[in-house]
Design an enzyme around this catalytic site. Structure first.
Site, mmCIF file in Angstrom:
data_model
loop_
_atom_site.group_PDB
_atom_site.id
_atom_site.type_symbol
_atom_site.label_atom_id
_atom_site.label_comp_id
_atom_site.label_asym_id
_atom_site.label_seq_id
_atom_site.Cartn_x
_atom_site.Cartn_y
_atom_site.Cartn_z
ATOM 1 N N ASN A 114 0.817 -1.226 0.000
ATOM 2 C CA ASN A 114 0.000 0.000 0.000
ATOM 3 C C ASN A 114 0.852 1.279 0.000
ATOM 4 O OD1 ASN A 114 0.913 -0.089 2.597
ATOM 5 N ND2 ASN A 114 -1.092 -0.254 3.560
ATOM 6 N N GLU A 128 8.671 6.470 16.503
ATOM 7 C CA GLU A 128 9.076 6.067 15.149
ATOM 8 C C GLU A 128 10.125 7.018 14.573
ATOM 9 O OE1 GLU A 128 4.879 3.854 13.964
ATOM 10 O OE2 GLU A 128 5.500 5.621 12.840
#
Ligand code: GDP
Length: 139
Positions: A114, A128
């Site tokens: 995706n 992150e």
């Protein structure tokens, strides 16, 4: 609305299909400021660490293999409300369910392939970003 930073990744499927420029154009069009950007090939261990929250999911092995097969582009994007805004530009996880005009709808091939990643909350964005970038890369 607050100025936020989020982690974005152009995944191996999109890099491999030559979609990096197209995705960067969409990032510019949406008026994100790119604070930091680099290409990396993730090790299997790095991919497993990054997606540790999905460790128990049936697709974990396939996902971490995919994410470590070839290069990715990792970026820190800044904008007002950047976390939600980038997820809106990307679209829903499954391209078949993503809204028209989104990256995943227009460029994504499947729920796994995706094209892009985006942090989903303030705490995960901070985690992150620190997974891929040191403080000196973010000034
Ligand atoms: P995201 O935040 O929209 O990226 O979605 P998730 O955090 O739920 O999933 C992380 C990534 O795992 C997704 O972007 C997909 O690449 C992959 N993924 C999610 N669901 C599935 C699934 O049902 N099957 C497979 N093969 N991959 C999935």
């Amino acid at each position: 609305m607050a100025i936020e930073r989020t982690l974005a990744i152009i995944k191996p499927d999109a890099v491999g299909r030559g979609l990096t420029g197209e995705i960067l154009s969409r990032i510019h069009a949406a008026k994100f400021y790119i604070i930091a950007i680099k290409t990396r090939r993730l090790t299997r261990k790095e991919a497993e660490g990054f997606y540790a929250v999905h460790r128990e999911r049936p697709f974990f092995e396939e996902l971490t293999t995919f994410m470590s097969t070839s290069k990715v582009v990792v970026m820190v994007l800044e904008a007002e409300n950047a976390i939600a805004k980038w997820r809106e530009v990307m679209g829903a996880t499954d391209p078949a369910k993503a809204a028209p005009g989104t990256i995943r709808k227009e460029l994504g091939a499947s729920i796994q392939y995706n094209c892009t990643h985006g942090s989903d909350a303030t705490d995960t964005a901070a985690l992150e970003i620190s997974y891929f970038f040191s403080g000196s890369e973010l000034v």
